[in-house]
Write a protein that holds these residues in place. Structure first.
Motif, PDB file in Angstrom:
ATOM      1  N   GLU A  76       0.819  -1.210   0.000  1.00  0.00           N
ATOM      2  CA  GLU A  76       0.000   0.000   0.000  1.00  0.00           C
ATOM      3  C   GLU A  76       0.851   1.257   0.000  1.00  0.00           C
ATOM      4  O   GLU A  76       0.638   2.181  -0.792  1.00  0.00           O
ATOM      5  CB  GLU A  76      -0.917  -0.006   1.225  1.00  0.00           C
ATOM      6  N   THR A  77       1.866   1.295   0.894  1.00  0.00           N
ATOM      7  CA  THR A  77       2.736   2.481   0.976  1.00  0.00           C
ATOM      8  C   THR A  77       3.523   2.663  -0.313  1.00  0.00           C
ATOM      9  O   THR A  77       3.699   3.774  -0.802  1.00  0.00           O
ATOM     10  CB  THR A  77       3.705   2.346   2.166  1.00  0.00           C
ATOM     11  N   ARG A  78       4.017   1.555  -0.866  1.00  0.00           N
ATOM     12  CA  ARG A  78       4.783   1.643  -2.117  1.00  0.00           C
ATOM     13  C   ARG A  78       3.927   2.202  -3.239  1.00  0.00           C
ATOM     14  O   ARG A  78       4.379   3.023  -4.034  1.00  0.00           O
ATOM     15  CB  ARG A  78       5.309   0.250  -2.476  1.00  0.00           C
ATOM     16  N   GLY A  79       2.668   1.771  -3.290  1.00  0.00           N
ATOM     17  CA  GLY A  79       1.767   2.303  -4.312  1.00  0.00           C
ATOM     18  C   GLY A  79       1.562   3.793  -4.167  1.00  0.00           C
ATOM     19  O   GLY A  79       1.540   4.536  -5.153  1.00  0.00           O
ATOM     20  N   LEU A  80       1.433   4.261  -2.918  1.00  0.00           N
ATOM     21  CA  LEU A  80       1.252   5.697  -2.679  1.00  0.00           C
ATOM     22  C   LEU A  80       2.485   6.487  -3.103  1.00  0.00           C
ATOM     23  O   LEU A  80       2.379   7.552  -3.707  1.00  0.00           O
ATOM     24  CB  LEU A  80       0.964   5.947  -1.195  1.00  0.00           C
ATOM     25  N   VAL A  81       3.675   5.930  -2.787  1.00  0.00           N
ATOM     26  CA  VAL A  81       4.922   6.613  -3.151  1.00  0.00           C
ATOM     27  C   VAL A  81       5.046   6.715  -4.676  1.00  0.00           C
ATOM     28  O   VAL A  81       5.365   7.784  -5.226  1.00  0.00           O
ATOM     29  CB  VAL A  81       6.139   5.868  -2.565  1.00  0.00           C
ATOM     30  N   GLU A  82       4.807   5.614  -5.375  1.00  0.00           N
ATOM     31  CA  GLU A  82       4.929   5.618  -6.834  1.00  0.00           C
ATOM     32  C   GLU A  82       3.908   6.575  -7.465  1.00  0.00           C
ATOM     33  O   GLU A  82       4.226   7.290  -8.421  1.00  0.00           O
ATOM     34  CB  GLU A  82       4.737   4.201  -7.368  1.00  0.00           C
ATOM     35  N   LYS A  83       2.696   6.612  -6.912  1.00  0.00           N
ATOM     36  CA  LYS A  83       1.665   7.517  -7.429  1.00  0.00           C
ATOM     37  C   LYS A  83       2.077   8.979  -7.226  1.00  0.00           C
ATOM     38  O   LYS A  83       1.935   9.810  -8.133  1.00  0.00           O
ATOM     39  CB  LYS A  83       0.337   7.258  -6.718  1.00  0.00           C
ATOM     40  N   MET A  84       2.626   9.275  -6.040  1.00  0.00           N
ATOM     41  CA  MET A  84       3.039  10.648  -5.761  1.00  0.00           C
ATOM     42  C   MET A  84       4.169  11.090  -6.687  1.00  0.00           C
ATOM     43  O   MET A  84       4.162  12.205  -7.215  1.00  0.00           O
ATOM     44  CB  MET A  84       3.492  10.763  -4.300  1.00  0.00           C
TER      45      MET A  84
END
Length: 259
Positions: free
Chosen positions: A226-234
């Motif tokens: 979940e956190t990795r997805g947020l980082v990549e999206k940002m």
């Protein structure tokens, strides 16, 4: 006295519970740092003992190639976001005159100031404050962490080291502080919004240029899904904005309008 005794038991239980939670958080933070330090030391020992050149077996070669592919795939987003920073630095400054005068982030994506140093990840902010004199105890300090305000001071000593409004809100129940070696106050503030970088700790601090923040690509693979997805999206949205293109949310809206 009957009412007092009745509610005193409840109050004592709540106080003990809160104290246990704080001690547990501090223990986890300490264990995490000790684990990271131990892993680093073990890695250095292994590297020192291993020969500089050795022949790999077919199985080791295959495994190494797979690990390299995984590492490259996990860091491709971060590498794309930070590509050609040095060569385009001048152009970026010309394109964004509003960034003129902003400080370059330190190695921890924060800022080194005269009285303290702060670093950050997307999830939390860490503040290290060297005390004016050694030998102080926790009872000699005033550390007040509010949702949007931070105060750190030595009792009966003015001015306070920090006494100002935080740039953004933090989670009070997840934020902690401790005294290291009676010389340094270590504060960990849990961010409410984990999708943004802070440009300063408190509103009176000098501002850093968040466009020059460069999280290490190798750490991207260590994050949970979940956190990795947020980082990549940002990071994707940040690159889109710099190129004048729509962000992922704006693209979704455009697709919905087309449908």
């Amino acid at each position: 006295m009957e009412k007092f005794n009745k509610y005193r038991v409840k109050a004592d239980q709540e106080t003990a519970k809160k104290k246990a939670e704080v001690e547990e958080r501090e223990r986890k933070i300490k264990e995490r740092r000790e684990k990271e330090q131990k892993q680093l030391e073990e890695q250095e020992k292994r590297e020192a003992l291993e020969p500089k050149i050795r022949e790999l077996t077919d199985e080791e070669a295959t495994e190494m190639m797979q690990q390299q592919k995984q590492k490259e795939s996990s860091s491709v987003v971060a590498k794309a976001a930070t590509k050609d920073i040095d060569t385009t630095k001048k152009d970026e400054e010309e394109e964004d005159p509003q960034d003129a005068g902003k400080l370059k982030p330190n190695a921890g994506n924060g800022c080194d100031l005269p009285h303290y140093r702060w670093t950050q990840t997307l999830s939390d902010v860490e503040v290290r404050i060297p005390l004016p004199k050694a030998g102080l105890r926790s009872r000699d300090l005033t550390v007040d962490m509010q949702k949007n305000h931070l105060k750190v001071a030595v009792k009966n000593q003015l001015p306070a080291i920090i006494d100002d409004r935080l740039l953004h809100d933090v989670k009070m129940e997840e934020s902690t502080w401790l005294l290291e070696d009676k010389q340094t106050v270590l504060i960990t503030l849990e961010k409410v919004n984990k999708m943004e970088w802070w440009s300063r700790l408190v509103v009176s601090d000098p501002e850093i240029n968040t466009k020059k923040i460069n999280p290490e690509p190798s750490k991207l693979s260590d994050l949970d899904g979940e956190t990795r997805g947020l980082v990549e999206k940002m990071m994707y949205d940040q690159r889109q904005k710099e190129m004048g293109l729509p962000t992922s949310e704006e693209q979704k809206k455009q697709d919905m309008m087309k449908k």
